[in-house]
Design a protein around this motif. Structure first.
Motif, PDB file in Angstrom:
ATOM      1  N   SER A 206       0.824  -1.211   0.000  1.00 45.99           N
ATOM      2  CA  SER A 206       0.000   0.000   0.000  1.00 45.99           C
ATOM      3  C   SER A 206       0.854   1.255   0.000  1.00 45.99           C
ATOM      4  CB  SER A 206      -0.932   0.002   1.216  1.00 45.99           C
ATOM      5  OG  SER A 206      -0.160  -0.003   2.403  1.00 45.99           O
ATOM      6  N   MET A 269      -7.918  -1.433   3.755  1.00 53.28           N
ATOM      7  CA  MET A 269      -7.333  -2.537   4.524  1.00 53.28           C
ATOM      8  C   MET A 269      -8.108  -3.838   4.302  1.00 53.28           C
ATOM      9  SD  MET A 269      -4.555  -1.792   6.013  1.00 53.28           S
ATOM     10  CE  MET A 269      -4.330  -3.127   7.191  1.00 53.28           C
ATOM     11  N   ALA A 270      -9.438  -3.706   4.123  1.00 51.44           N
ATOM     12  CA  ALA A 270     -10.247  -4.909   3.884  1.00 51.44           C
ATOM     13  C   ALA A 270      -9.819  -5.601   2.589  1.00 51.44           C
ATOM     14  CB  ALA A 270     -11.726  -4.538   3.833  1.00 51.44           C
ATOM     15  N   ASP A 273      -5.920  -7.050   3.712  1.00 54.01           N
ATOM     16  CA  ASP A 273      -5.713  -7.823   4.937  1.00 54.01           C
ATOM     17  C   ASP A 273      -5.940  -9.305   4.661  1.00 54.01           C
ATOM     18  OD1 ASP A 273      -5.462  -7.234   8.066  1.00 54.01           O
ATOM     19  OD2 ASP A 273      -6.765  -8.972   7.768  1.00 54.01           O
ATOM     20  N   THR A 274      -5.080 -10.139   5.242  1.00 53.63           N
ATOM     21  CA  THR A 274      -5.230 -11.581   5.006  1.00 53.63           C
ATOM     22  C   THR A 274      -5.574 -12.310   6.306  1.00 53.63           C
ATOM     23  OG1 THR A 274      -2.848 -11.765   5.276  1.00 53.63           O
ATOM     24  CG2 THR A 274      -3.676 -11.659   3.019  1.00 53.63           C
ATOM     25  N   THR A 275      -5.930 -11.563   7.345  1.00 50.03           N
ATOM     26  CA  THR A 275      -6.227 -12.177   8.641  1.00 50.03           C
ATOM     27  C   THR A 275      -7.741 -12.397   8.776  1.00 50.03           C
ATOM     28  OG1 THR A 275      -6.629 -10.112   9.843  1.00 50.03           O
ATOM     29  CG2 THR A 275      -4.323 -10.802   9.595  1.00 50.03           C
ATOM     30  N   ARG A 278     -10.543  -9.529   8.249  1.00 50.04           N
ATOM     31  CA  ARG A 278     -10.857  -8.933   6.954  1.00 50.04           C
ATOM     32  C   ARG A 278     -12.326  -8.506   6.814  1.00 50.04           C
ATOM     33  NH1 ARG A 278      -8.410 -11.008   1.316  1.00 50.04           N
ATOM     34  NH2 ARG A 278      -9.232  -9.316   0.068  1.00 50.04           N
ATOM     35  N   LEU A 281     -13.155  -5.506   8.954  1.00 46.82           N
ATOM     36  CA  LEU A 281     -12.562  -4.259   8.435  1.00 46.82           C
ATOM     37  C   LEU A 281     -13.500  -3.622   7.410  1.00 46.82           C
ATOM     38  CD1 LEU A 281      -8.861  -5.450   8.099  1.00 46.82           C
ATOM     39  CD2 LEU A 281      -9.660  -3.609   9.585  1.00 46.82           C
ATOM     40  N   ILE A 295     -12.719  -4.583  16.027  1.00 44.32           N
ATOM     41  CA  ILE A 295     -11.506  -4.058  15.395  1.00 44.32           C
ATOM     42  C   ILE A 295     -10.716  -3.187  16.379  1.00 44.32           C
ATOM     43  CG2 ILE A 295     -10.755  -2.380  13.613  1.00 44.32           C
ATOM     44  CD1 ILE A 295     -11.280  -5.245  12.588  1.00 44.32           C
ATOM     45  N   SER A 299      -6.435  -4.091  17.983  1.00 41.86           N
ATOM     46  CA  SER A 299      -5.164  -3.397  17.763  1.00 41.86           C
ATOM     47  C   SER A 299      -5.204  -1.988  18.343  1.00 41.86           C
ATOM     48  CB  SER A 299      -4.886  -3.355  16.244  1.00 41.86           C
ATOM     49  OG  SER A 299      -4.369  -2.105  15.848  1.00 41.86           O
ATOM     50  N   TRP A 302      -5.626   0.566  15.519  1.00 41.62           N
ATOM     51  CA  TRP A 302      -6.997   0.674  14.977  1.00 41.62           C
ATOM     52  C   TRP A 302      -7.908   1.361  15.982  1.00 41.62           C
ATOM     53  CZ3 TRP A 302      -7.130  -5.008  12.786  1.00 41.62           C
ATOM     54  CH2 TRP A 302      -6.470  -5.014  11.549  1.00 41.62           C
ATOM     55  N   ARG A 426       6.569  -2.828   6.985  1.00 39.81           N
ATOM     56  CA  ARG A 426       5.598  -2.291   7.936  1.00 39.81           C
ATOM     57  C   ARG A 426       6.134  -2.324   9.369  1.00 39.81           C
ATOM     58  NH1 ARG A 426      -0.059  -5.203   7.548  1.00 39.81           N
ATOM     59  NH2 ARG A 426      -0.288  -4.007   5.651  1.00 39.81           N
TER      60      ARG A 426
END
Ligand SMILES: [Zn+2]
Length: 464
Positions: A206, A269-270, A273-275, A278, A281, A295, A299, A302, A426
């Motif tokens: 990104s 992010m949606a 994101d691979t968690t 997703r 988000l 969310i 974090s 977030w 990151r």
């Protein structure tokens, strides 16, 4: 052997051609960058004036007239440099901002001398290599390149290299310029630090554009009491009152909410994101409250983007081990969303504290920084250049949870966007820390990115 050699050469040639600046411009940016990093411009112990003078010397040598170069600042050691490259005047100017002071760095804390520009293993090392001398060097090198190439923009391009962003001291260059030389920096909008290119395991994912940031507020909670001998305690105790107020604060959370920048962030992010978060988000962007709660809990970053936060950071109280306390006080540090007002934060906290004997006063209030709208021309230019250089990388608007000098500009109505195109991992952000670094390739690619982006933004749609 032959196919293997061919494979390793072809991709290199590809990215080299499209993302690297011409060799002479790489050398120029490199030399300016090195010179800046090696000037000790630490916030407390250093000076930014030699940086301004070194840049002015290069600009004069490149043909910029003296009348377009300004050097001045709040105190002699903290000079700022402002230079104007004239356009046709069809559009209002664009301001390109970078700060030239750095966070202090001690030789004994680092693996190498922080004020010797060092290239090693594909990185440039040194204090300021990421925050913020890369952008300062690139703005300078690109401006010299525009002039040499005979570029004719439709708006003036102003570069401002300023003092004392770190610690936002009394000599802050942006605040000083706005107050004393507004015409020099007046612009339709500004590009600044605050947005990074993010890589995950070596993959670019990104390219950020920071369109808003929270604003900073320190409050003092104070309880005074007549005190007395500690052998004769009474229920009314300053320390207990303050402690109870802080416990209530610890159990409180400001309402979760989004704005244009954070909605765009969570939408983006949606996509990447691979968690398991997703799906949530994507729902945050639609203001789905249960998803926002999950969310925020997942974090601290977030959480901080989704609400104003106020947290106890310092304590004082009592005057002797054998006396009842006459004073108990705490510092509470708030990071306030752009849309929340001071009045709202104060009223809310007084309700949460719910004790008239706990006095709440403001000890430090920085500029309330309104969000900058996500201008379609800007977003589409960033997207176009990003797509052409790094296909598959998404443009990700963000709401900064810290603070940059952009707040001074936003507060006076100059929309400001953090965008750099300098990619790094990151989880490898070393700004303000030890062994600060910038990937060599990221530096030169960022040079190309900002060159193309400013060029696109500096002409009318018809001239593009
Ligand atoms: Zn910075």
């Amino acid at each position: 052997m032959f196919p293997r050699v061919l494979l390793s050469i072809v991709p290199l040639a590809c990215w080299g051609a499209s993302t690297m600046p011409p060799e002479a411009d790489q050398h120029l940016a490199h030399d300016i960058y090195k010179e800046m990093v090696e000037i000790k411009s630490g916030y407390t112990t250093g000076a930014t004036t030699p940086v301004a003078q070194a840049v002015a010397k290069r600009l004069r040598a490149a043909g910029f007239p003296e009348s377009d170069i300004f050097i001045g600042g709040a105190i002699p050691t903290k000079a700022n440099l402002v230079v104007r490259f004239h356009g046709s005047g069809k559009l209002k100017p664009i301001l390109l901002l970078a700060h030239t002071d750095v966070v202090e760095a001690k030789r004994e804390d680092w693996s190498m001398d922080p004020f010797v520009f060092t290239e090693k293993d594909g990185y440039f090392y040194g204090r300021g290599t990421s925050d913020d001398k890369a952008q300062a060097a690139v703005w300078t090198a690109n401006l010299i390149r525009y002039r040499r190439e005979g570029f004719k923009p439709d708006r003036d391009i102003i570069v401002a290299l300023t003092a004392d962003e770190e610690g936002s001291g009394p000599a802050n260059g942006v605040a000083w310029l706005i107050k004393n030389h507004r015409a020099l920096v007046d612009a339709e909008f500004c590009l600044n630090e605050g947005g990074r290119g993010q890589m995950v395991n070596g993959q670019r994912v990104s390219n950020e554009i920071q369109a808003a940031e929270k604003w900073y507020l320190d409050l003092r909670l104070e309880v005074r009491n007549k005190g007395g001998h500690s052998s004769l305690p009474v229920p009314d105790n300053a320390i207990y009152r303050l402690a109870n107020a802080l416990v209530r604060l610890s159990q409180f959370g400001f309402p979760l909410k989004t704005n244009e920048a954070s909605r765009a962030y969570f939408t983006g992010m949606a996509k990447i994101d691979t968690t398991p978060f997703r799906a949530d988000l994507a729902k945050v962007a639609a203001n789905d409250l249960p998803a926002m709660r999950r969310i925020a809990a997942a974090s601290p970053a977030w959480n901080s983007m989704l609400r104003t936060t106020c947290v106890a950071t310092m304590l004082e109280g009592g005057h002797a081990p054998n006396a009842l306390p006459q004073l108990a006080a705490a510092n509470v540090n708030c990071r306030v969303l752009p849309d929340d007002s001071l009045q709202y934060v104060m009223d809310t906290l007084r309700k949460v504290i719910a004790d008239g004997q706990v006095a709440v006063s403001i000890t430090n209030q920085e500029e309330n920084s309104p969000s900058s709208p996500l201008r379609p021309d800007l977003v589409s230019a960033i997207t176009r250049v990003t797509d052409s250089m790094w296909p598959g990388v998404i443009v990700l608007p963000t709401l900064g949870t810290g603070a940059t000098d952009g707040r001074y500009l936003r507060a006076v109505g100059i929309a400001t966007y953090g965008v750099q195109g300098f990619f790094n991992e990151r989880d490898d952000n070393r700004a303000h820390g030890r062994d600060e670094r910038m990937m060599v390739r990221s530096f030169y690619e960022g040079q190309t990115f900002l060159y193309e982006l400013v060029k696109a933004l500096a002409v009318t749609a018809q001239s593009r």
